[in-house]
Scaffold this active site. Structure first.
Site, short mmCIF file in Angstrom:
data_model
loop_
_atom_site.label_atom_id
_atom_site.label_comp_id
_atom_site.label_asym_id
_atom_site.label_seq_id
_atom_site.Cartn_x
_atom_site.Cartn_y
_atom_site.Cartn_z
N LYS A 120 0.83 -1.20 0.00
CA LYS A 120 0.00 0.00 0.00
C LYS A 120 0.87 1.26 0.00
O LYS A 120 0.64 2.18 -0.79
CB LYS A 120 -0.93 0.02 1.22
CG LYS A 120 -1.90 1.20 1.22
CD LYS A 120 -2.57 1.38 2.56
CE LYS A 120 -1.63 2.03 3.55
NZ LYS A 120 -2.30 2.40 4.82
N ASP A 138 -6.42 1.36 1.00
CA ASP A 138 -6.46 1.49 2.46
C ASP A 138 -7.82 1.04 2.96
O ASP A 138 -8.64 0.52 2.19
CB ASP A 138 -6.14 2.92 2.90
CG ASP A 138 -7.27 3.90 2.60
OD1 ASP A 138 -8.22 3.54 1.85
OD2 ASP A 138 -7.23 5.03 3.13
#
Length: 216
Positions: A120, A138
């Site tokens: 991420k 997220d």
């Protein structure tokens, strides 16, 4: 959600916010990297307050290493998990100095090799700092994608891969910013604000907070 609905969804988000970006404040790829590491389980507002102090003192890998662990902790102690984050940041700074001449690499594998940096975070850096059409999943984006039917998946990677296939190329560069901001301010976890949602009629969620189609 079919292809036409997906395009319409992003056309509306783009019309409402033509130039979306992260709410983390930064002036270089390195500052963004540190801010993203600090943002885990913390608000962007809280991170910005801490990095304003930190970056005024040290905003390069060498400068942060010169602070040392206690010096770094003193600047970020208002952030959750600051002890472990300080260790990761120092290890990352050391790696950048020793392996990359103090510069943030532009390759995914090199980014993910940095301590405390996962997929991420690497996606955020590739997209926001270097303009790559990546999607950083997220908790907000994961929720929005599954809730709306835009992309369903049990893991962030599964959602990311579906989105990369589903999102029209014209929207890929900004897609994750639009979806994260939508999840943060409209499609909230506990009580989504469906009556004020730009894409409520496209959303496949069966439990909307109000009957948005009837205007009630």
């Amino acid at each position: 959600m079919n292809e036409d609905q997906c395009r319409t969804l992003f056309e509306r988000l783009r019309a409402a916010n033509p130039h979306p970006t992260t709410e983390l404040r930064y002036r270089s790829p390195f500052e963004l990297l540190i801010a993203v590491i600090l943002s885990a389980q913390a608000t962007d507002k809280g991170v910005n307050k801490a990095t304003e102090r930190l970056f005024a003192l040290a905003n390069t890998p060498a400068a942060i290493l010169a602070l040392g662990e206690e010096g770094l902790k003193a600047q970020i102690r208002t952030i959750g998990l600051f002890n472990s984050k300080a260790k990761h940041i120092l290890a990352t700074c050391r790696h950048l100095v020793e392996q990359h001449g103090g510069e943030v690499p532009r390759e995914r594998a090199a980014l993910e090799a940095l301590p405390g940096v996962g997929r991420k975070t690497a996606n955020v850096i590739l997209n926001t700092a270097f303009g790559e059409p990546t999607i950083a999943v997220d908790t907000h984006l994961f929720r929005v994608a599954n809730r709306t039917g835009l992309a369903s998946g049990k893991t962030p990677l599964a959602v990311e891969q579906q989105l990369l296939r589903a999102v029209p190329s014209a929207f890929l560069r900004q897609a994750h910013h639009w979806l994260i901001l939508h999840g943060r301010y409209v499609c909230k976890a506990r009580v989504p604000d469906c009556p004020h949602c730009l894409i409520a009629d496209l959303c496949e969620c069966r439990q909307k907070t109000h009957d948005v189609h009837s205007g009630s």
